[in-house]
Design a protein around this motif. Sequence first.
Motif, PDB file in Angstrom:
ATOM      1  N   ASP A 143      13.983   0.554  14.403  1.00 51.30           N
ATOM      2  CA  ASP A 143      13.380  -0.690  14.895  1.00 51.30           C
ATOM      3  C   ASP A 143      11.986  -0.882  14.300  1.00 51.30           C
ATOM      4  N   GLN A 144      11.192   0.188  14.257  1.00 50.75           N
ATOM      5  CA  GLN A 144       9.845   0.104  13.696  1.00 50.75           C
ATOM      6  C   GLN A 144       9.902  -0.258  12.206  1.00 50.75           C
ATOM      7  N   TYR A 145      10.813   0.387  11.499  1.00 45.43           N
ATOM      8  CA  TYR A 145      10.942   0.142  10.058  1.00 45.43           C
ATOM      9  C   TYR A 145      11.335  -1.308   9.795  1.00 45.43           C
ATOM     10  N   LEU A 146      12.324  -1.811  10.537  1.00 47.04           N
ATOM     11  CA  LEU A 146      12.784  -3.182  10.330  1.00 47.04           C
ATOM     12  C   LEU A 146      11.697  -4.198  10.656  1.00 47.04           C
ATOM     13  N   SER A 147      10.871  -3.873  11.664  1.00 51.41           N
ATOM     14  CA  SER A 147       9.798  -4.808  12.018  1.00 51.41           C
ATOM     15  C   SER A 147       8.751  -4.897  10.921  1.00 51.41           C
ATOM     16  N   TYR A 148       8.549  -3.792  10.186  1.00 52.13           N
ATOM     17  CA  TYR A 148       7.543  -3.793   9.128  1.00 52.13           C
ATOM     18  C   TYR A 148       8.031  -4.479   7.863  1.00 52.13           C
ATOM     19  N   ILE A 149       9.334  -4.443   7.616  1.00 53.83           N
ATOM     20  CA  ILE A 149       9.820  -5.069   6.384  1.00 53.83           C
ATOM     21  C   ILE A 149      10.344  -6.475   6.628  1.00 53.83           C
TER      22      ILE A 149
ATOM     23  N   ALA B 245       0.818  -1.215   0.000  1.00 49.63           N
ATOM     24  CA  ALA B 245       0.000   0.000   0.000  1.00 49.63           C
ATOM     25  C   ALA B 245       0.847   1.259   0.000  1.00 49.63           C
ATOM     26  N   PHE B 246       2.171   1.116   0.218  1.00 46.76           N
ATOM     27  CA  PHE B 246       3.054   2.275   0.264  1.00 46.76           C
ATOM     28  C   PHE B 246       3.747   2.467  -1.073  1.00 46.76           C
ATOM     29  N   ALA B 247       4.027   3.742  -1.378  1.00 44.71           N
ATOM     30  CA  ALA B 247       4.676   4.062  -2.646  1.00 44.71           C
ATOM     31  C   ALA B 247       6.163   3.776  -2.613  1.00 44.71           C
ATOM     32  N   GLY B 248       6.729   3.548  -1.443  1.00 43.34           N
ATOM     33  CA  GLY B 248       8.153   3.294  -1.322  1.00 43.34           C
ATOM     34  C   GLY B 248       8.605   3.469   0.115  1.00 43.34           C
ATOM     35  N   PRO B 249       9.900   3.312   0.365  1.00 40.20           N
ATOM     36  CA  PRO B 249      10.404   3.394   1.744  1.00 40.20           C
ATOM     37  C   PRO B 249      10.170   4.747   2.410  1.00 40.20           C
TER      38      PRO B 249
ATOM     39  N   TYR C  59      10.153  14.773  -0.024  1.00 42.31           N
ATOM     40  CA  TYR C  59       9.059  13.849  -0.331  1.00 42.31           C
ATOM     41  C   TYR C  59       7.723  14.413   0.146  1.00 42.31           C
ATOM     42  N   GLN C  60       7.730  15.063   1.303  1.00 47.20           N
ATOM     43  CA  GLN C  60       6.508  15.650   1.853  1.00 47.20           C
ATOM     44  C   GLN C  60       5.971  16.752   0.941  1.00 47.20           C
ATOM     45  N   ARG C  61       6.883  17.571   0.402  1.00 46.27           N
ATOM     46  CA  ARG C  61       6.454  18.638  -0.515  1.00 46.27           C
ATOM     47  C   ARG C  61       5.832  18.057  -1.783  1.00 46.27           C
ATOM     48  N   TYR C  62       6.437  16.988  -2.302  1.00 49.42           N
ATOM     49  CA  TYR C  62       5.877  16.345  -3.486  1.00 49.42           C
ATOM     50  C   TYR C  62       4.500  15.746  -3.196  1.00 49.42           C
ATOM     51  N   GLN C  63       4.339  15.181  -2.012  1.00 49.72           N
ATOM     52  CA  GLN C  63       3.036  14.627  -1.620  1.00 49.72           C
ATOM     53  C   GLN C  63       1.968  15.717  -1.586  1.00 49.72           C
ATOM     54  N   GLU C  64       2.319  16.862  -0.978  1.00 50.76           N
ATOM     55  CA  GLU C  64       1.358  17.968  -0.884  1.00 50.76           C
ATOM     56  C   GLU C  64       0.996  18.493  -2.268  1.00 50.76           C
ATOM     57  N   ALA C  65       1.995  18.607  -3.145  1.00 50.15           N
ATOM     58  CA  ALA C  65       1.722  19.054  -4.517  1.00 50.15           C
ATOM     59  C   ALA C  65       0.843  18.060  -5.248  1.00 50.15           C
ATOM     60  N   SER C  66       1.098  16.764  -4.994  1.00 52.98           N
ATOM     61  CA  SER C  66       0.292  15.729  -5.640  1.00 52.98           C
ATOM     62  C   SER C  66      -1.164  15.794  -5.202  1.00 52.98           C
ATOM     63  N   GLN C  67      -1.381  16.091  -3.909  1.00 54.64           N
ATOM     64  CA  GLN C  67      -2.755  16.207  -3.400  1.00 54.64           C
ATOM     65  C   GLN C  67      -3.478  17.385  -4.044  1.00 54.64           C
ATOM     66  N   VAL C  68      -2.763  18.506  -4.217  1.00 51.50           N
ATOM     67  CA  VAL C  68      -3.360  19.674  -4.869  1.00 51.50           C
ATOM     68  C   VAL C  68      -3.765  19.328  -6.298  1.00 51.50           C
ATOM     69  N   LEU C  69      -2.874  18.638  -7.017  1.00 47.59           N
ATOM     70  CA  LEU C  69      -3.168  18.248  -8.403  1.00 47.59           C
ATOM     71  C   LEU C  69      -4.342  17.270  -8.465  1.00 47.59           C
ATOM     72  N   ASP C  70      -4.419  16.374  -7.475  1.00 46.58           N
ATOM     73  CA  ASP C  70      -5.541  15.433  -7.439  1.00 46.58           C
ATOM     74  C   ASP C  70      -6.863  16.170  -7.269  1.00 46.58           C
ATOM     75  N   HIS C  71      -6.871  17.196  -6.391  1.00 44.50           N
ATOM     76  CA  HIS C  71      -8.096  17.986  -6.180  1.00 44.50           C
ATOM     77  C   HIS C  71      -8.468  18.739  -7.451  1.00 44.50           C
TER      78      HIS C  71
ATOM     79  N   TYR D 129      13.497  -0.773  -0.320  1.00 42.78           N
ATOM     80  CA  TYR D 129      13.208  -0.922   1.100  1.00 42.78           C
ATOM     81  C   TYR D 129      14.452  -1.399   1.862  1.00 42.78           C
ATOM     82  N   LEU D 130      15.160  -2.339   1.261  1.00 35.10           N
ATOM     83  CA  LEU D 130      16.353  -2.872   1.918  1.00 35.10           C
ATOM     84  C   LEU D 130      17.466  -1.820   1.975  1.00 35.10           C
ATOM     85  N   LEU D 131      17.581  -1.004   0.919  1.00 37.15           N
ATOM     86  CA  LEU D 131      18.594   0.053   0.908  1.00 37.15           C
ATOM     87  C   LEU D 131      18.303   1.082   1.991  1.00 37.15           C
TER      88      LEU D 131
END
Length: 256
Positions: free
Chosen positions: A46-52, A17-21, A110-122, A66-68
């Motif tokens: 620790d949280q990241y390693l437990s999820y992957i 469900a995630f776009a990447g690491p 990455y956060q800035r790209y996400q916000e821009a993507s949400q604006v474009l989606d709207h 993800y491994l990188l």
Amino acid sequence: MTNSQGSQDPTYIELAAFAGPLDLLMHLIKKHELDIFDIPIALITDQYLSYIEGLEAYNLENTGDYLLMAASLIAIKSQMLLPREELPAGDDESDHQDPRQPLVDQLLTYQRYQEASQVLDHLQADRALTYSKAAEDLSELQAKIPLAEDEIDLDDLFKALNKMVHRLQATKPLATRIVGDDFSIQAGMQVIIEGLAKNQGQAVTFSNLVLGLDPLSRDRIASVFLAMLELTKEQKIYFKQTSLKDDLYLYNIEGG
């Protein structure tokens, strides 16, 4: 992933469900309400390693990414655990980069790209609600709506008006252009309404209406003509003409 009772593990997240690491890291930061500028690297690693854990079972195309990222987090964690060297006298601590800074920069980008993507989606969703029609070339559309047998079009009306003006000139000389004449279309409408009222509901000819004007000019005739069209549009009167040579007959509409 299920526990021994077969129930869903509350910490389990479907990695597909995630776009990447970076997407997974942003989720963990938001979930634990962490400060992105001061990430507790031990906890997040620790949280990241437990999820992957068992990542190969997901058969993800970007498993290597993800491994990188996991390797990068472990390296940052190791650097954070090393004892800090004492700074020489006069050195500013801000001159020595925090090992987490490159990761923070990546997450902020990455956060800035996400916000821009949400604006474009709207914007795309709003645009999807709008229907647009391709432009058409109307230059060749010359067909006219067919008229009823006793109906005349605007060209015929102006031809009839021109003929009536010539007939009126023979009956009563027309005044030249009157300076300061304030005879308006509204005044022409009043002439028509009063003329029909005096005729007690009977038809009145256009010529008789304008012959009563004093002085009579082309401008006043045009004003009465436009007044006739306006009253017809408002469905207060209607008019008839048997032929282009004949006069216009105006009728009052009952209750108009």
